[in-house]
Design a protein around this motif. Structure first.
Motif, mmCIF file in Angstrom:
data_model
loop_
_atom_site.group_PDB
_atom_site.id
_atom_site.type_symbol
_atom_site.label_atom_id
_atom_site.label_comp_id
_atom_site.label_asym_id
_atom_site.label_seq_id
_atom_site.Cartn_x
_atom_site.Cartn_y
_atom_site.Cartn_z
ATOM 1 N N GLU A 4 121.389 131.328 95.808
ATOM 2 C CA GLU A 4 122.280 130.493 94.985
ATOM 3 C C GLU A 4 121.497 129.515 94.104
ATOM 4 O OE1 GLU A 4 125.374 128.569 97.187
ATOM 5 O OE2 GLU A 4 125.852 130.404 98.263
ATOM 6 N N GLN A 5 120.294 129.115 94.504
ATOM 7 C CA GLN A 5 119.516 128.149 93.736
ATOM 8 C C GLN A 5 118.984 128.759 92.439
ATOM 9 O OE1 GLN A 5 118.920 128.942 96.899
ATOM 10 N NE2 GLN A 5 118.886 127.103 98.174
ATOM 11 N N ILE A 6 118.853 130.076 92.379
ATOM 12 C CA ILE A 6 118.273 130.743 91.206
ATOM 13 C C ILE A 6 119.404 131.320 90.369
ATOM 14 C CG2 ILE A 6 116.808 132.656 90.461
ATOM 15 C CD1 ILE A 6 115.167 132.228 92.993
ATOM 16 N N THR A 7 119.303 131.073 89.054
ATOM 17 C CA THR A 7 120.297 131.594 88.111
ATOM 18 C C THR A 7 119.626 132.651 87.238
ATOM 19 O OG1 THR A 7 121.342 129.423 88.029
ATOM 20 C CG2 THR A 7 121.921 130.979 86.285
ATOM 21 N N LEU A 8 120.232 133.832 87.199
ATOM 22 C CA LEU A 8 119.698 134.902 86.356
ATOM 23 C C LEU A 8 120.343 134.844 84.982
ATOM 24 C CD1 LEU A 8 119.584 137.971 88.767
ATOM 25 C CD2 LEU A 8 117.733 136.479 88.094
ATOM 26 N N LYS A 9 119.532 135.055 83.946
ATOM 27 C CA LYS A 9 120.033 135.093 82.572
ATOM 28 C C LYS A 9 120.135 136.532 82.073
ATOM 29 C CE LYS A 9 118.161 130.670 81.110
ATOM 30 N NZ LYS A 9 117.274 130.015 80.157
ATOM 31 N N TRP A 13 112.932 121.992 85.867
ATOM 32 C CA TRP A 13 113.163 123.354 86.349
ATOM 33 C C TRP A 13 112.225 124.295 85.606
ATOM 34 C CZ3 TRP A 13 118.227 125.283 88.613
ATOM 35 C CH2 TRP A 13 118.826 124.306 89.383
ATOM 36 N N TYR A 42 111.536 130.076 94.167
ATOM 37 C CA TYR A 42 111.437 131.462 93.712
ATOM 38 C C TYR A 42 110.553 132.264 94.670
ATOM 39 C CZ TYR A 42 110.030 135.609 91.205
ATOM 40 O OH TYR A 42 109.771 136.904 90.892
ATOM 41 N N THR A 86 114.856 128.693 87.808
ATOM 42 C CA THR A 86 114.706 128.296 89.213
ATOM 43 C C THR A 86 114.338 126.818 89.281
ATOM 44 O OG1 THR A 86 113.556 128.784 91.278
ATOM 45 C CG2 THR A 86 112.280 129.024 89.274
ATOM 46 N N GLY A 146 115.325 134.349 84.371
ATOM 47 C CA GLY A 146 116.209 133.370 84.978
ATOM 48 C C GLY A 146 115.614 131.974 85.025
ATOM 49 N N ASN A 150 111.838 128.260 83.756
ATOM 50 C CA ASN A 150 112.263 129.595 83.331
ATOM 51 C C ASN A 150 111.255 130.562 83.919
ATOM 52 O OD1 ASN A 150 114.571 129.231 81.775
ATOM 53 N ND2 ASN A 150 113.422 128.928 79.871
#
Length: 171
Positions: free
Chosen positions: A104-109, A156, A130, A124, A122, A158
């Motif tokens: 949940e902490q990592i967002t993928l783009k 943060w 990560y 992180t 993403g 990328n």
């Protein structure tokens, strides 16, 4: 002067009974000739029917070959469709597993997938998040996994993660 008490009868070449027998003989010959002509006609008709049957047989054999070719092509299409369907199922399961693996902490783009490579783009909160939450599972699946990080102004990162699998190991 007539020396006979009976009047002379006309003498015919054939007697009445001979004429009857000759009539039967000619009738029999005529009937036999009729049978011969009928058999000749039937033989000719049968030859014509045999030729027509052979031609029809050749046409039917050609139609059978055409249908067999068509059936093989359709079977190839069905096999191809089945292969695509199974690949789609495998791909769907792989994507679901991939999304289940993302913490949940990592967002993928962005995600790019090929047969032997997975590229993730993403954000992180830190390199350690990560490394511990995503890189370890990726390394257990892929032969090579590498990530590049780019710092953001808010602290943060990328990241671009490229994971590869060797084709020999896949088989």
């Amino acid at each position: 002067m007539n020396y006979s008490f009976t009047l002379p009868n006309k003498k015919t070449l054939l007697k009445k009974i001979s004429r009857i027998w000759w009539g039967y003989i000619f009738l029999t010959i005529f009937i036999l000739l009729g049978f011969v002509v009928t058999l000749k006609i039937q033989g000719f008709i049968m030859r014509e029917e045999i030729e027509a049957s052979l031609l029809e047989r050749e046409n039917l054999l050609q139609d059978i070959k055409n249908y067999q070719t068509f059936q093989m092509q359709e079977e190839d299409k069905v096999r191809f469709g089945s292969a695509i369907a199974s690949q789609n199922i495998i791909l769907k399961e792989s994507v679901e597993n991939l999304f289940g693996m993302i913490p949940e902490q990592i967002t993928l783009k962005k995600i790019e997938m090929s047969k032997t490579q997975l590229t993730l783009y993403g954000v992180t909160p830190s390199k350690q998040v990560y490394t511990f939450l995503l890189e370890v599972p990726l390394r257990s699946i892929f032969n090579q996994s590498r990530a590049d990080f780019y710092a953001l102004p808010n602290g943060w990162y990328n990241f671009v993660s490229v994971s590869k699998i060797n084709e020999e190991n896949e088989e």
